[in-house]
Design a protein around this motif. Structure first.
Motif, PDB file in Angstrom:
ATOM      1  N   GLY A 182      22.703  37.456  39.289  1.00  0.00           N
ATOM      2  CA  GLY A 182      22.307  36.214  38.611  1.00  0.00           C
ATOM      3  C   GLY A 182      22.039  36.439  37.141  1.00  0.00           C
ATOM      4  N   LEU A 183      21.334  37.524  36.833  1.00  0.00           N
ATOM      5  CA  LEU A 183      21.083  37.829  35.429  1.00  0.00           C
ATOM      6  C   LEU A 183      22.385  38.127  34.690  1.00  0.00           C
ATOM      7  CD1 LEU A 183      17.913  40.099  35.840  1.00  0.00           C
ATOM      8  CD2 LEU A 183      17.988  37.707  35.087  1.00  0.00           C
ATOM      9  N   SER A 184      23.307  38.814  35.427  1.00  0.00           N
ATOM     10  CA  SER A 184      24.590  39.116  34.805  1.00  0.00           C
ATOM     11  C   SER A 184      25.369  37.844  34.495  1.00  0.00           C
ATOM     12  CB  SER A 184      25.412  40.024  35.732  1.00  0.00           C
ATOM     13  OG  SER A 184      24.742  41.226  35.958  1.00  0.00           O
ATOM     14  N   VAL A 185      25.331  36.870  35.408  1.00  0.00           N
ATOM     15  CA  VAL A 185      26.009  35.590  35.155  1.00  0.00           C
ATOM     16  C   VAL A 185      25.427  34.921  33.913  1.00  0.00           C
ATOM     17  CG1 VAL A 185      26.354  33.248  36.040  1.00  0.00           C
ATOM     18  CG2 VAL A 185      26.689  35.232  37.528  1.00  0.00           C
ATOM     19  N   ALA A 186      24.088  34.958  33.840  1.00  0.00           N
ATOM     20  CA  ALA A 186      23.443  34.333  32.676  1.00  0.00           C
ATOM     21  C   ALA A 186      23.830  35.034  31.378  1.00  0.00           C
ATOM     22  CB  ALA A 186      21.922  34.342  32.860  1.00  0.00           C
ATOM     23  N   ALA A 187      23.814  36.413  31.423  1.00  0.00           N
ATOM     24  CA  ALA A 187      24.135  37.154  30.201  1.00  0.00           C
ATOM     25  C   ALA A 187      25.586  36.942  29.797  1.00  0.00           C
ATOM     26  CB  ALA A 187      23.852  38.637  30.423  1.00  0.00           C
ATOM     27  N   ILE A 188      26.500  37.026  30.776  1.00  0.00           N
ATOM     28  CA  ILE A 188      27.923  36.849  30.458  1.00  0.00           C
ATOM     29  C   ILE A 188      28.177  35.427  29.966  1.00  0.00           C
ATOM     30  CG2 ILE A 188      30.235  36.850  31.452  1.00  0.00           C
ATOM     31  CD1 ILE A 188      29.307  39.086  33.316  1.00  0.00           C
ATOM     32  N   SER A 189      27.530  34.460  30.628  1.00  0.00           N
ATOM     33  CA  SER A 189      27.702  33.055  30.204  1.00  0.00           C
ATOM     34  C   SER A 189      27.191  32.865  28.784  1.00  0.00           C
ATOM     35  CB  SER A 189      26.966  32.126  31.172  1.00  0.00           C
ATOM     36  OG  SER A 189      27.484  32.252  32.476  1.00  0.00           O
ATOM     37  N   TYR A 190      26.057  33.543  28.478  1.00  0.00           N
ATOM     38  CA  TYR A 190      25.505  33.426  27.128  1.00  0.00           C
ATOM     39  C   TYR A 190      26.497  33.927  26.093  1.00  0.00           C
ATOM     40  CZ  TYR A 190      22.544  34.526  23.102  1.00  0.00           C
ATOM     41  OH  TYR A 190      22.042  34.632  21.830  1.00  0.00           O
ATOM     42  N   TYR A 191      27.106  35.088  26.361  1.00  0.00           N
ATOM     43  CA  TYR A 191      28.058  35.626  25.402  1.00  0.00           C
ATOM     44  C   TYR A 191      29.304  34.740  25.294  1.00  0.00           C
ATOM     45  CZ  TYR A 191      25.385  39.896  24.814  1.00  0.00           C
ATOM     46  OH  TYR A 191      24.400  40.801  24.510  1.00  0.00           O
ATOM     47  N   PHE A 192      29.772  34.212  26.480  1.00  0.00           N
ATOM     48  CA  PHE A 192      30.943  33.324  26.445  1.00  0.00           C
ATOM     49  C   PHE A 192      30.656  32.042  25.631  1.00  0.00           C
ATOM     50  CE2 PHE A 192      33.152  35.613  29.864  1.00  0.00           C
ATOM     51  CZ  PHE A 192      34.440  35.481  29.423  1.00  0.00           C
ATOM     52  N   VAL A 193      29.471  31.481  25.858  1.00  0.00           N
ATOM     53  CA  VAL A 193      29.106  30.271  25.102  1.00  0.00           C
ATOM     54  C   VAL A 193      29.029  30.568  23.614  1.00  0.00           C
ATOM     55  CG1 VAL A 193      27.246  28.584  24.690  1.00  0.00           C
ATOM     56  CG2 VAL A 193      27.943  29.157  27.018  1.00  0.00           C
ATOM     57  N   GLY A 194      28.453  31.775  23.272  1.00  0.00           N
ATOM     58  CA  GLY A 194      28.395  32.168  21.861  1.00  0.00           C
ATOM     59  C   GLY A 194      29.779  32.279  21.259  1.00  0.00           C
ATOM     60  N   LEU A 195      30.697  32.936  21.969  1.00  0.00           N
ATOM     61  CA  LEU A 195      32.066  33.054  21.481  1.00  0.00           C
ATOM     62  C   LEU A 195      32.731  31.688  21.373  1.00  0.00           C
ATOM     63  CD1 LEU A 195      33.240  36.192  23.548  1.00  0.00           C
ATOM     64  CD2 LEU A 195      32.716  36.099  21.098  1.00  0.00           C
ATOM     65  N   LEU A 196      32.451  30.827  22.386  1.00  0.00           N
ATOM     66  CA  LEU A 196      33.035  29.486  22.366  1.00  0.00           C
ATOM     67  C   LEU A 196      32.539  28.686  21.160  1.00  0.00           C
ATOM     68  CD1 LEU A 196      34.898  27.633  23.992  1.00  0.00           C
ATOM     69  CD2 LEU A 196      32.882  26.814  25.224  1.00  0.00           C
ATOM     70  N   ALA A 197      31.245  28.904  20.834  1.00  0.00           N
ATOM     71  CA  ALA A 197      30.697  28.198  19.659  1.00  0.00           C
ATOM     72  C   ALA A 197      31.384  28.645  18.385  1.00  0.00           C
ATOM     73  CB  ALA A 197      29.191  28.445  19.580  1.00  0.00           C
ATOM     74  N   TYR A 198      31.587  29.981  18.240  1.00  0.00           N
ATOM     75  CA  TYR A 198      32.287  30.473  17.055  1.00  0.00           C
ATOM     76  C   TYR A 198      33.718  29.943  16.993  1.00  0.00           C
ATOM     77  CZ  TYR A 198      28.634  33.782  15.771  1.00  0.00           C
ATOM     78  OH  TYR A 198      27.441  34.339  15.350  1.00  0.00           O
ATOM     79  N   ALA A 199      34.323  29.768  18.170  1.00  0.00           N
ATOM     80  CA  ALA A 199      35.718  29.306  18.192  1.00  0.00           C
ATOM     81  C   ALA A 199      35.850  27.807  17.949  1.00  0.00           C
ATOM     82  CB  ALA A 199      36.343  29.662  19.549  1.00  0.00           C
ATOM     83  N   LEU A 200      34.841  27.006  18.330  1.00  0.00           N
ATOM     84  CA  LEU A 200      34.977  25.540  18.237  1.00  0.00           C
ATOM     85  C   LEU A 200      34.418  24.967  16.946  1.00  0.00           C
ATOM     86  CD1 LEU A 200      34.083  24.480  21.903  1.00  0.00           C
ATOM     87  CD2 LEU A 200      36.336  24.597  20.829  1.00  0.00           C
ATOM     88  N   LYS A 201      33.494  25.648  16.303  1.00  0.00           N
ATOM     89  CA  LYS A 201      32.860  25.057  15.107  1.00  0.00           C
ATOM     90  C   LYS A 201      33.856  24.804  13.968  1.00  0.00           C
ATOM     91  CE  LYS A 201      28.058  26.468  15.728  1.00  0.00           C
ATOM     92  NZ  LYS A 201      26.946  27.286  15.218  1.00  0.00           N
ATOM     93  N   PRO A 202      34.768  25.704  13.617  1.00  0.00           N
ATOM     94  CA  PRO A 202      35.689  25.404  12.515  1.00  0.00           C
ATOM     95  C   PRO A 202      36.592  24.204  12.813  1.00  0.00           C
ATOM     96  CG  PRO A 202      35.558  27.745  12.873  1.00  0.00           C
ATOM     97  CD  PRO A 202      34.816  27.116  13.987  1.00  0.00           C
ATOM     98  N   PRO A 203      37.218  24.129  14.007  1.00  0.00           N
ATOM     99  CA  PRO A 203      38.064  22.952  14.250  1.00  0.00           C
ATOM    100  C   PRO A 203      37.265  21.649  14.220  1.00  0.00           C
ATOM    101  CG  PRO A 203      38.576  24.687  15.809  1.00  0.00           C
ATOM    102  CD  PRO A 203      37.370  25.128  15.060  1.00  0.00           C
ATOM    103  N   MET A 204      36.060  21.678  14.766  1.00  0.00           N
ATOM    104  CA  MET A 204      35.262  20.460  14.780  1.00  0.00           C
ATOM    105  C   MET A 204      34.876  20.046  13.354  1.00  0.00           C
ATOM    106  SD  MET A 204      32.792  20.920  18.067  1.00  0.00           S
ATOM    107  CE  MET A 204      33.460  20.964  19.714  1.00  0.00           C
ATOM    108  N   LYS A 205      34.650  21.030  12.497  1.00  0.00           N
ATOM    109  CA  LYS A 205      34.317  20.707  11.109  1.00  0.00           C
ATOM    110  C   LYS A 205      35.486  20.065  10.418  1.00  0.00           C
ATOM    111  CE  LYS A 205      32.256  22.819   7.021  1.00  0.00           C
ATOM    112  NZ  LYS A 205      31.770  24.075   6.385  1.00  0.00           N
ATOM    113  N   GLU A 206      36.677  20.535  10.728  1.00  0.00           N
ATOM    114  CA  GLU A 206      37.865  19.951  10.145  1.00  0.00           C
ATOM    115  C   GLU A 206      38.054  18.532  10.628  1.00  0.00           C
ATOM    116  OE1 GLU A 206      39.953  21.082   7.916  1.00  0.00           O
ATOM    117  OE2 GLU A 206      38.889  23.004   7.663  1.00  0.00           O
ATOM    118  N   LEU A 207      37.654  18.268  11.853  1.00  0.00           N
ATOM    119  CA  LEU A 207      37.794  16.917  12.388  1.00  0.00           C
ATOM    120  C   LEU A 207      36.695  15.989  11.888  1.00  0.00           C
ATOM    121  CD1 LEU A 207      38.758  17.760  16.086  1.00  0.00           C
ATOM    122  CD2 LEU A 207      40.256  16.898  14.272  1.00  0.00           C
ATOM    123  N   GLY A 208      35.764  16.497  11.115  1.00  0.00           N
ATOM    124  CA  GLY A 208      34.730  15.672  10.504  1.00  0.00           C
ATOM    125  C   GLY A 208      33.512  15.478  11.379  1.00  0.00           C
TER     126      GLY A 208
END
Length: 428
Positions: free
Chosen positions: A365-391
């Motif tokens: 369970g802790l591993s799921v939380a930790a892995i999910s945390y890192y995936f969400v962090g990576l997803l945030a880095y990946a989605l913020k630039p396109p969303m900024k371009e979209l205004g």
């Protein structure tokens, strides 16, 4: 015959003729010796017999198990058996009124007798006289030096035998054989039966000292076994069970040693005892006057000795069987104790496995939380630039990432679950 012959055919044919019945003319004096001897002593005795024959100019033996020769007025017979050899000397009895005054062994050179190898187990004088019809019981008693005499009619009443079954002053057992008009062949057969009965009787009794000596040791071993049987119920730990098994194994070894040391002697005693019964039955003994019958003497004195040996032998076998049963019982107790310990060990391992599984699930369970945390962090880095371009504003991008977070967690959990399932299927 144009056929192939078995190499032992001639030997087997001659075997039943190797010990012909002697023929003895009445009156006669017979002296008999039985000597215990090993193989080397038998060879030396045969050489001594050859030397005796050469002294009288007779042909010596050449390895025979049975040999007979006439040495002047003395006839000698030799028989070799498994454990002993016998020598029988026969001469004519000059004065039947004094049957034991002159013996056959008196004619044997003393120096030759002194050098004879082996140990004398029994020796006997047998006097053959035509008749004792005028002899009184007191006269018979004098001949046997006052010892208690047993007697029987034998051979259908044609003859009678008197004996005390014990050595006299010269170390020889005495047998008085009397009968009217006994043929040479019948006299020879009767003497042979007497000699064989005396020989096998003494050979059978060799087992009695062994039985009496082992009786005390056997009783001590039976008592030790009883004590160890009582301890089986009291022992509660594995160390105690092992100590008990060690004692049982030591006792089993001692019992096996005793059996190994006495098995041959007791079996020989039984065989010789049967031979005595067979030879005595051939005498066809009947009661004679007021004397104790020979059969009654043997039944009251000889048979108990045989039964004692048989009893000790049976007790030894029974002791071995009881030790084996007790050892099996003790081993069963050990196996049960080991099984109980194994069950406790398996239960402990099962508890540890369940604990480990719970811990693993917690860590998972802790591993799921930790892995999910890192995936969400990576997803945030990946989605913020396109969303900024979209205004989209910063708050709008974080809202999108927050909405995607449950799906990321679910995907990570499902992926780890599938991975664990594949590993479990591969192990099973």
């Amino acid at each position: 015959m144009p056929l192939e012959h078995h190499p032992q055919r001639a030997y087997l044919h001659e075997e039943i003729h190797s010990r012909p019945q002697p023929e003895i003319a009445v009156p006669a004096a017979v002296s008999f010796l039985l000597l215990l001897a090993g193989e080397a002593e038998v060879d030396r005795a045969r050489e001594a017999l050859a030397d005796l024959c050469r002294r009288y100019g007779a042909a010596p033996p050449h390895g025979e198990r049975y040999f007979a020769a006439q040495l002047g007025e003395l006839e000698v017979r030799w028989e070799q058996h498994t454990e002993f050899f016998t020598l029988t000397f026969v001469r004519t009895l000059v004065d039947p009124a004094q049957p034991f005054a002159e013996t056959a062994i008196e004619l044997v050179p003393k120096d030759w007798l002194d050098a004879l190898p082996g140990q004398v187990l029994t020796a006997a004088h047998i006097a053959l006289v035509p008749d004792v019809g005028t002899w009184r019981p007191a006269d018979i008693a004098v001949l046997f030096e006052g010892q208690r005499v047993s007697a029987s009619r034998v051979s259908g009443g044609a003859a009678a035998i008197w004996t005390a079954f014990r050595p006299h002053g010269d170390g020889f057992v005495r047998y008085l054989l009397a009968g009217r008009e006994i043929s040479r062949a019948r006299a020879g057969r009767l003497v042979q039966r007497i000699v064989e009965t005396e020989s096998y009787r003494m050979m059978a009794l060799l087992g009695l000292p062994v039985a009496r000596r082992n009786s005390l040791e056997l009783r001590r071993m039976e008592e030790r076994l009883a004590e160890q049987v009582a301890r089986i119920g009291a022992v509660r730990d594995l160390a105690g069970e092992k100590a008990l098994l060690d004692e049982l194994f030591a006792l089993a070894a001692a019992a096996e040693r005793m059996v190994a040391e006495t098995e041959y002697r007791f079996r020989a005693t039984a065989a010789y005892g049967q031979l005595v019964a067979d030879r005595f039955r051939e005498l066809k003994a009947e009661r004679l006057d007021d004397y104790q019958p020979l059969a009654e003497f043997l039944e009251r004195r000889f048979e108990p000795a045989l039964r004692t040996c048989r009893s000790i032998q049976e007790r030894q076998v029974a002791l071995e069987e009881r030790i084996a049963r007790t050892a099996n019982l003790a081993r069963t107790r050990v196996f049960v104790e080991l099984e109980r310990q194994n069950q406790e060990l398996l239960a402990s391992m099962d508890r540890r496995a369940r604990l480990q599984l719970r811990l693993q699930e917690t860590v998972e369970g802790l591993s799921v939380a930790a892995i999910s945390y890192y995936f969400v962090g990576l997803l945030a880095y990946a989605l913020k630039p396109p969303m900024k371009e979209l205004g989209l504003s910063l708050g709008g991008s974080e809202l999108v990432i927050a909405a995607l977070t449950p799906f990321v967690v679910l995907a990570v959990w499902w992926g780890m679950r599938q991975t664990r399932k594949r590993l479990h299927d591969r192990e099973s």
